[in-house]
Scaffold this active site. Structure first.
Site, PDB file in Angstrom:
ATOM      1  N   GLU A  30      -8.986 -44.709  26.724  1.00 34.46           N
ATOM      2  CA  GLU A  30      -8.637 -45.638  25.647  1.00 34.46           C
ATOM      3  C   GLU A  30      -9.857 -46.487  25.310  1.00 34.46           C
ATOM      4  O   GLU A  30     -10.692 -46.775  26.188  1.00 34.46           O
ATOM      5  CB  GLU A  30      -7.484 -46.534  26.133  1.00 34.46           C
ATOM      6  CG  GLU A  30      -7.091 -47.628  25.151  1.00 34.46           C
ATOM      7  CD  GLU A  30      -5.786 -48.336  25.538  1.00 34.46           C
ATOM      8  OE1 GLU A  30      -5.220 -48.030  26.610  1.00 34.46           O
ATOM      9  OE2 GLU A  30      -5.345 -49.196  24.752  1.00 34.46           O
ATOM     10  N   ASN A  75      -2.448 -49.042  23.801  1.00 28.50           N
ATOM     11  CA  ASN A  75      -2.143 -50.162  22.912  1.00 28.50           C
ATOM     12  C   ASN A  75      -3.197 -50.318  21.819  1.00 28.50           C
ATOM     13  O   ASN A  75      -2.905 -50.790  20.718  1.00 28.50           O
ATOM     14  CB  ASN A  75      -2.056 -51.453  23.724  1.00 28.50           C
ATOM     15  CG  ASN A  75      -0.906 -51.432  24.726  1.00 28.50           C
ATOM     16  OD1 ASN A  75       0.005 -50.615  24.633  1.00 28.50           O
ATOM     17  ND2 ASN A  75      -0.944 -52.331  25.700  1.00 28.50           N
ATOM     18  N   ASN A 175       2.212 -45.316  20.071  1.00 32.51           N
ATOM     19  CA  ASN A 175       2.148 -45.566  21.521  1.00 32.51           C
ATOM     20  C   ASN A 175       3.092 -46.702  21.900  1.00 32.51           C
ATOM     21  O   ASN A 175       3.062 -47.764  21.266  1.00 32.51           O
ATOM     22  CB  ASN A 175       0.718 -45.973  21.905  1.00 32.51           C
ATOM     23  CG  ASN A 175       0.600 -46.376  23.367  1.00 32.51           C
ATOM     24  OD1 ASN A 175       0.713 -45.535  24.254  1.00 32.51           O
ATOM     25  ND2 ASN A 175       0.395 -47.670  23.628  1.00 32.51           N
ATOM     26  N   GLU A 176       3.942 -46.457  22.893  1.00 31.53           N
ATOM     27  CA  GLU A 176       4.807 -47.507  23.467  1.00 31.53           C
ATOM     28  C   GLU A 176       5.415 -48.396  22.386  1.00 31.53           C
ATOM     29  O   GLU A 176       5.357 -49.629  22.484  1.00 31.53           O
ATOM     30  CB  GLU A 176       4.038 -48.342  24.498  1.00 31.53           C
ATOM     31  CG  GLU A 176       3.610 -47.536  25.703  1.00 31.53           C
ATOM     32  CD  GLU A 176       3.054 -48.366  26.856  1.00 31.53           C
ATOM     33  OE1 GLU A 176       2.758 -49.557  26.662  1.00 31.53           O
ATOM     34  OE2 GLU A 176       2.911 -47.806  27.965  1.00 31.53           O
ATOM     35  N   TYR A 247       3.774 -47.016  35.822  1.00 34.48           N
ATOM     36  CA  TYR A 247       2.700 -47.604  36.640  1.00 34.48           C
ATOM     37  C   TYR A 247       3.302 -48.121  37.942  1.00 34.48           C
ATOM     38  O   TYR A 247       4.262 -48.881  37.925  1.00 34.48           O
ATOM     39  CB  TYR A 247       1.989 -48.727  35.874  1.00 34.48           C
ATOM     40  CG  TYR A 247       1.147 -48.175  34.731  1.00 34.48           C
ATOM     41  CD1 TYR A 247      -0.058 -47.541  34.981  1.00 34.48           C
ATOM     42  CD2 TYR A 247       1.587 -48.252  33.415  1.00 34.48           C
ATOM     43  CE1 TYR A 247      -0.824 -47.003  33.950  1.00 34.48           C
ATOM     44  CE2 TYR A 247       0.828 -47.709  32.365  1.00 34.48           C
ATOM     45  CZ  TYR A 247      -0.378 -47.092  32.654  1.00 34.48           C
ATOM     46  OH  TYR A 247      -1.132 -46.557  31.637  1.00 34.48           O
ATOM     47  N   GLU A 295       1.149 -41.292  30.570  1.00 36.11           N
ATOM     48  CA  GLU A 295       0.476 -42.385  31.296  1.00 36.11           C
ATOM     49  C   GLU A 295       1.161 -42.529  32.650  1.00 36.11           C
ATOM     50  O   GLU A 295       2.367 -42.807  32.701  1.00 36.11           O
ATOM     51  CB  GLU A 295       0.561 -43.718  30.538  1.00 36.11           C
ATOM     52  CG  GLU A 295      -0.301 -43.793  29.300  1.00 36.11           C
ATOM     53  CD  GLU A 295      -0.334 -45.183  28.663  1.00 36.11           C
ATOM     54  OE1 GLU A 295      -0.226 -46.185  29.387  1.00 36.11           O
ATOM     55  OE2 GLU A 295      -0.460 -45.231  27.431  1.00 36.11           O
ATOM     56  N   GLN A 353      -6.192 -44.302  33.761  1.00 36.88           N
ATOM     57  CA  GLN A 353      -7.019 -43.633  32.781  1.00 36.88           C
ATOM     58  C   GLN A 353      -8.097 -42.857  33.542  1.00 36.88           C
ATOM     59  O   GLN A 353      -7.909 -42.616  34.737  1.00 36.88           O
ATOM     60  CB  GLN A 353      -7.577 -44.656  31.814  1.00 36.88           C
ATOM     61  CG  GLN A 353      -6.466 -45.400  31.046  1.00 36.88           C
ATOM     62  CD  GLN A 353      -6.962 -46.257  29.895  1.00 36.88           C
ATOM     63  OE1 GLN A 353      -8.103 -46.195  29.485  1.00 36.88           O
ATOM     64  NE2 GLN A 353      -6.069 -47.119  29.367  1.00 36.88           N
TER      65      GLN A 353
END
Ligand code: AHR
Length: 507
Positions: A30, A75, A175-176, A247, A295, A353
């Site tokens: 990212e 993000n 994204n999200e 996560y 992710e 990442q």
């Protein structure tokens, strides 16, 4: 005598989960922190190539054999204008990057990134901005990336020195978008309709692409699973995958609890499969929806107070640079096993990442690059986990934790993959017990005349041991396991708190 555990596994050549999609070994970069700038790209560095990319970092990435890399966010993408990152560098604007409160110079953009990724044999999984932008921007962008010359945006790409289309096959639509933190966050029906129409238009421009729609940002979102069900209901005919993100955290430093988190990942996958199949029935559709776990990682060391830091309006700020320890590596091994065990439905997965930002590879500006502990389970899975996943039957002692009070957590978790082309079989196994070794046996049914090639072990007496610039080889695997085979029975001792890779080859 010290306590020992016993664990048994049965693998049968005919009992398979399914073919493993290579993209399950993907990663993510990212425009955030020092992932791009000072990470993969640092023009002044002594290792920089002509385009400014660090050769030492590229070499480590190449070692991982990453098949696909998600880009440019995260993000970040929800405020990104792709036009800012193409064309002559001297004309590119420096802008305020709002997701991470940083400064984006746009020195690296679509063409530089894809060219670099191709040099490393990586495909790019592209994300379009559905935060501040929408259908029009997405159709222009895909024309820019994928269309042959002859139309406005494709010709713009040619003018920018890219004669051939990039041919990007996999596209994330936002994204999200369920997250309140996301720029342009929307309710599920609004996102669903926009995602459906965006995907529809993008597939008109290039009918060969596949689409990932935004699922929940994490399972703990109050809107899960309603968000996912609503989005799939609206987008079912256009979508090919729904995304999942996870996560892992260990704020209360409870190792048994922490190592059980892969079971949460597993039941999250099962829940999304169940809801996707429900929508399939509802639509009377013949199409099966696949999962893109785009992710996943450990992320908590850099936010002890649970607050994610922002970038202070700097270029390449030090953001979420978690220093991973041995127990994080063991959990990453469990995550790899979990993804492989669900290879029939999880077709894409991205370790989030790849460099500096919660990453297996770290760099110092003007300095070296080194491997974090989590580099190794990811490396082993990518190198030795290709082929077909086998359905393992496992017998193991179990324990209970606060996080999963009704679940028995097995001390042994393991999985087998077979690679018919290479006549190879790999057993990945974790001993979750922090204190005791485990006597492991595996009955290989339907496999005859296999010999043990390697038994790679990642073990450490200090669960908190880390790799740093000064001590980069503190936690490294060793090919020193004692696995042996007699007839069809494999035996090995799995040290306490260890990740194991037992490689066998047909003779
Ligand atoms: O990987 C870091 C961030 O985590 C990503 O930008 C976002 O998608 C997720 O919340």
């Amino acid at each position: 005598m010290a306590k020992r555990n016993t664990g048994k596994m049965i693998l049968d050549k005919d009992f398979i989960v399914g073919k493993i999609d290579d993209r399950i070994f993907g990663s993510f970069l990212e425009h955030m922190g020092r992932a791009i700038y000072e990470g993969i790209y640092e023009p002044g560095h002594k290792e920089a190539d002509n385009a400014g990319f660090r050769k030492d970092v590229s070499k480590l990435i190449k070692e991982l054999q990453v098949p696909i890399v998600r880009y440019p966010g995260g993000n970040f993408v929800s405020g990104y204008n792709w036009e800012d990152g193409v064309g002559p560098k001297e004309n590119r604007p420096t802008k305020k990057e709002l997701a991470w409160e940083s400064i984006e110079t746009n020195e690296v953009g679509t063409n530089e990134f894809i060219t670099w990724a191709k040099e490393l044999d990586m495909d790019t999984m592209m994300t379009v901005n559905l935060g501040t932008r929408g259908i029009d921007d997405a159709r222009n962008f895909i024309e820019y990336c994928n269309s042959p010359s002859g139309t406005y945006y494709a010709d713009m790409r040619v003018e920018h020195g890219q004669a051939n289309p990039h041919d990007i096959k996999l596209w994330c639509i936002g994204n999200e978008m369920d997250g309140f933190w996301q720029i342009g966050h929307k309710p599920p029906d609004e996102y669903g309709k926009l995602a459906r129409e965006t995907a529809k238009v993008m597939k008109i421009v290039d009918p060969t692409i596949e689409i990932v729609v935004s699922g929940s940002s994490l399972r703990e979102m109050p809107s899960f699973p309603e968000w996912d069900a609503t989005v799939l209901d609206i987008t079912y005919e256009q979508a090919d995958y729904i995304s999942l993100h996870t996560y892992f955290t260990n704020f209360d430093d409870n190792l048994k609890n922490y190592l059980a988190l892969s079971m949460g990942m597993e039941s999250y996958i099962k829940s999304v499969v169940a809801l996707a199949d429900y929508i399939k029935e509802k639509h009377n559709s013949l199409k099966t929806m696949y999962l893109s776990f785009d992710e996943y990682n450990v992320w908590y060391h850099s936010r002890p107070d649970m607050v994610t830091p922002m970038g202070g309006w700097e270029v390449a700020p030090h953001l979420i640079e978690d220093v991973f320890n041995h127990e994080d590596a063991v959990l990453m091994g469990l995550a790899m096993i979990t993804l492989l065990r669900n290879a029939d439905r999880v077709k894409v997965a991205c370790l989030a990442q790849l460099v500096n930002v919660i990453a297996p590879i770290m760099t110092r500006s003007d300095g070296p690059a080194w491997k974090q502990t989590i580099f190794y389970p990811y490396l082993h899975a990518s190198l030795y986990g290709r082929g077909t996943a086998l359905r393992a039957s496992i017998q193991s002692p179990t324990y209970k934790t606060q996080s999963f009070p009704v679940i028995e957590v097995p001390i042994l978790d393991a999985l087998g993959t077979m690679n018919d082309d290479a006549n190879e079989l790999t057993i990945f196994a974790v001993n979750r017990d922090p204190d005791s070794p485990l006597d492991f046996t595996c009955d290989l049914r339907g496999f005859s005349d296999y010999k043990v090639v390697d038994h790679i072990v990642l073990a450490n007496d200090d669960p908190k041991a880390t790799n740093t610039e000064d001590n980069p080889d503190n936690v490294v695997p060793a090919n020193n396991g004692d696995a042996s085979i007699s007839g069809r029975i494999v035996k090995a001792v799995l040290p306490h708190l260890s990740w194991n890779v037992i490689r066998l080859k047909g003779v």
